[in-house]
Write a protein that holds these residues in place. Sequence first.
Motif, PDB file in Angstrom:
ATOM      1  N   ASP A  40      46.267  53.567   8.285  1.00 48.12           N
ATOM      2  CA  ASP A  40      45.583  52.357   7.828  1.00 48.12           C
ATOM      3  C   ASP A  40      46.249  51.860   6.548  1.00 48.12           C
ATOM      4  O   ASP A  40      46.839  52.644   5.799  1.00 48.12           O
ATOM      5  N   VAL A  90      44.572  50.338  17.231  1.00 46.48           N
ATOM      6  CA  VAL A  90      43.390  49.526  16.907  1.00 46.48           C
ATOM      7  C   VAL A  90      43.697  48.457  15.852  1.00 46.48           C
ATOM      8  O   VAL A  90      43.183  47.340  15.918  1.00 46.48           O
ATOM      9  N   TYR A 154      45.862  34.933  17.151  1.00 40.63           N
ATOM     10  CA  TYR A 154      45.203  36.199  17.502  1.00 40.63           C
ATOM     11  C   TYR A 154      45.138  36.361  19.021  1.00 40.63           C
ATOM     12  O   TYR A 154      45.483  37.418  19.567  1.00 40.63           O
ATOM     13  N   THR A 188      31.405  45.089  12.953  1.00 40.53           N
ATOM     14  CA  THR A 188      32.178  45.901  12.009  1.00 40.53           C
ATOM     15  C   THR A 188      32.389  45.101  10.725  1.00 40.53           C
ATOM     16  O   THR A 188      32.044  43.910  10.665  1.00 40.53           O
TER      17      THR A 188
HETATM   18  N1  LIG Z   1      34.853  43.980  16.373  1.00 34.19           N
HETATM   19  C1  LIG Z   1      34.888  43.141  17.408  1.00 34.19           C
HETATM   20  O1  LIG Z   1      33.881  42.567  17.832  1.00 34.19           O
HETATM   21  C2  LIG Z   1      36.187  42.908  18.115  1.00 34.19           C
HETATM   22  C3  LIG Z   1      36.250  41.952  19.133  1.00 34.19           C
HETATM   23  C4  LIG Z   1      37.426  41.806  19.843  1.00 34.19           C
HETATM   24  C5  LIG Z   1      38.522  42.591  19.525  1.00 34.19           C
HETATM   25  N2  LIG Z   1      38.446  43.478  18.498  1.00 34.19           N
HETATM   26  C6  LIG Z   1      39.609  44.291  18.193  1.00 34.19           C
HETATM   27  O2  LIG Z   1      39.205  45.641  18.044  1.00 34.19           O
HETATM   28  C7  LIG Z   1      39.977  46.266  17.031  1.00 34.19           C
HETATM   29  C8  LIG Z   1      39.074  46.827  15.933  1.00 34.19           C
HETATM   30  O3  LIG Z   1      38.296  45.798  15.388  1.00 34.19           O
HETATM   31  P1  LIG Z   1      37.372  46.050  14.101  1.00 34.19           P
HETATM   32  O4  LIG Z   1      36.333  44.985  14.151  1.00 34.19           O
HETATM   33  O5  LIG Z   1      36.967  47.475  14.030  1.00 34.19           O
HETATM   34  O6  LIG Z   1      38.398  45.735  12.913  1.00 34.19           O
HETATM   35  P2  LIG Z   1      38.167  45.891  11.333  1.00 34.19           P
HETATM   36  O7  LIG Z   1      38.789  44.674  10.744  1.00 34.19           O
HETATM   37  O8  LIG Z   1      36.737  46.178  11.012  1.00 34.19           O
HETATM   38  O9  LIG Z   1      39.037  47.174  10.988  1.00 34.19           O
HETATM   39  C9  LIG Z   1      40.399  47.142  11.198  1.00 34.19           C
HETATM   40  C10 LIG Z   1      41.066  48.287  10.459  1.00 34.19           C
HETATM   41  O10 LIG Z   1      42.467  48.084  10.608  1.00 34.19           O
HETATM   42  C11 LIG Z   1      43.078  48.138   9.334  1.00 34.19           C
HETATM   43  N3  LIG Z   1      44.235  47.250   9.326  1.00 34.19           N
HETATM   44  C12 LIG Z   1      44.236  45.900   9.471  1.00 34.19           C
HETATM   45  N4  LIG Z   1      45.487  45.428   9.378  1.00 34.19           N
HETATM   46  C13 LIG Z   1      46.287  46.504   9.176  1.00 34.19           C
HETATM   47  C14 LIG Z   1      47.682  46.660   8.993  1.00 34.19           C
HETATM   48  N5  LIG Z   1      48.501  45.607   8.995  1.00 34.19           N
HETATM   49  N6  LIG Z   1      48.185  47.911   8.823  1.00 34.19           N
HETATM   50  C15 LIG Z   1      47.362  48.989   8.810  1.00 34.19           C
HETATM   51  N7  LIG Z   1      46.017  48.892   8.969  1.00 34.19           N
HETATM   52  C16 LIG Z   1      45.501  47.665   9.141  1.00 34.19           C
HETATM   53  C17 LIG Z   1      42.017  47.672   8.335  1.00 34.19           C
HETATM   54  O11 LIG Z   1      42.286  48.128   7.028  1.00 34.19           O
HETATM   55  C18 LIG Z   1      40.768  48.282   8.950  1.00 34.19           C
HETATM   56  O12 LIG Z   1      40.570  49.612   8.477  1.00 34.19           O
HETATM   57  C19 LIG Z   1      40.979  45.222  16.548  1.00 34.19           C
HETATM   58  O13 LIG Z   1      42.175  45.333  17.289  1.00 34.19           O
HETATM   59  C20 LIG Z   1      40.274  43.922  16.874  1.00 34.19           C
HETATM   60  O14 LIG Z   1      41.169  42.847  16.999  1.00 34.19           O
HETATM   61  C21 LIG Z   1      37.308  43.647  17.781  1.00 34.19           C
END
Ligand SMILES: NC(=O)c1ccc[n+]([C@@H]2O[C@H](COP(=O)([O-])OP(=O)(O)OC[C@H]3O[C@@H](n4cnc5c(N)ncnc54)[C@H](O)[C@@H]3O)[C@@H](O)[C@H]2O)c1
Length: 251
Positions: A40, A90, A154, A188
């Motif tokens: 991360d 992720v 995205y 989240t």
């Molecule tokens: N939460 C949702 O409803 C949702 C919906 C559709 C897709 N997603 C996808 O699911 C996954 C998780 O989503 P989430 O809501 O838990 O995300 P989040 O934003 O809550 O957490 C993402 C994590 O990734 C880390 N991160 C971000 N960019 C980074 C980088 N460049 N290098 C290293 N670490 C990095 C952040 O620090 C964080 O800890 C993502 O791929 C997101 O696109 C989520």
Amino acid sequence: MTGTTEWSDRVGVVTGGAAGIGRAIVGALVAEGCRVVVVDRDEQAGAAVVAELGERTRFIGGDVADPATADRAVAAAVESFGPPAMLVNVAQASRQAPLLEQDRADFDLALGTGLHATFNFMKAAHPHLLETGGSVVNFASGSGLTGMPTQASYAAAKEAVRGLSRVAAQEWAGDGIRVNVVCPIAATGGVMAWAERFPEEYQGIVAKNPMGRWGDPDQDVAPVVLFLLSDASRYMTGQTLMADGGATMLR
Ligand SMILES: NC(=O)c1ccc[n+]([C@@H]2O[C@H](COP(=O)([O-])OP(=O)(O)OC[C@H]3O[C@@H](n4cnc5c(N)ncnc54)[C@H](O)[C@@H]3O)[C@@H](O)[C@H]2O)c1
């Protein structure tokens, strides 16, 4: 998940594992007895995960868009725990704005942290996944499938991840490596930051959801990922699973 020693001993690499859905996956894997390298860019949150979960975790700080981060993370897994059998991509960063207000930097951000990072981690882990008969889970989004407004870069990155995953699933199936995709919906930290900027869209997601609620990272998404990582899904590859309360129903 399976309760077998084989499952318990597995080593995993989870990007974006310091918060949100990634953190939920790391916790669930450790609870099963797996050992996990958490990757991360958030150093503080990463250190907190290791402090909380202990010696079955290692934290590697860095930007997943940098190919060196993938090499460092995989090397750390091998050195600390042994060859990884699980890779979960992720991490994702992006900026939301109407399509005409997005530019090359937005696409570089979304594709760099989504598509290119996923590709780099898959390449870095491949020799070990080959050795272990590994399973890869990549993350995409209903936004890509449905074309959600303000998500051009995205959505493009996430659909590219699905295309990449299908090719890898085809090319690597004979080697015993499976590659699947999860599209989640879960409340989240990342979603709440987005909700502050787009409150109507946030409410709209619940209004249109058949189950009428946001998912929970631990209860609703992590178990689906663990299923795809485990032998219970050994005859599945190249699939997209929607852990989204039925918001998007694939045909
Ligand atoms: N939460 C949702 O409803 C949702 C919906 C559709 C897709 N997603 C996808 O699911 C996954 C998780 O989503 P989430 O809501 O838990 O995300 P989040 O934003 O809550 O957490 C993402 C994590 O990734 C880390 N991160 C971000 N960019 C980074 C980088 N460049 N290098 C290293 N670490 C990095 C952040 O620090 C964080 O800890 C993502 O791929 C997101 O696109 C989520």
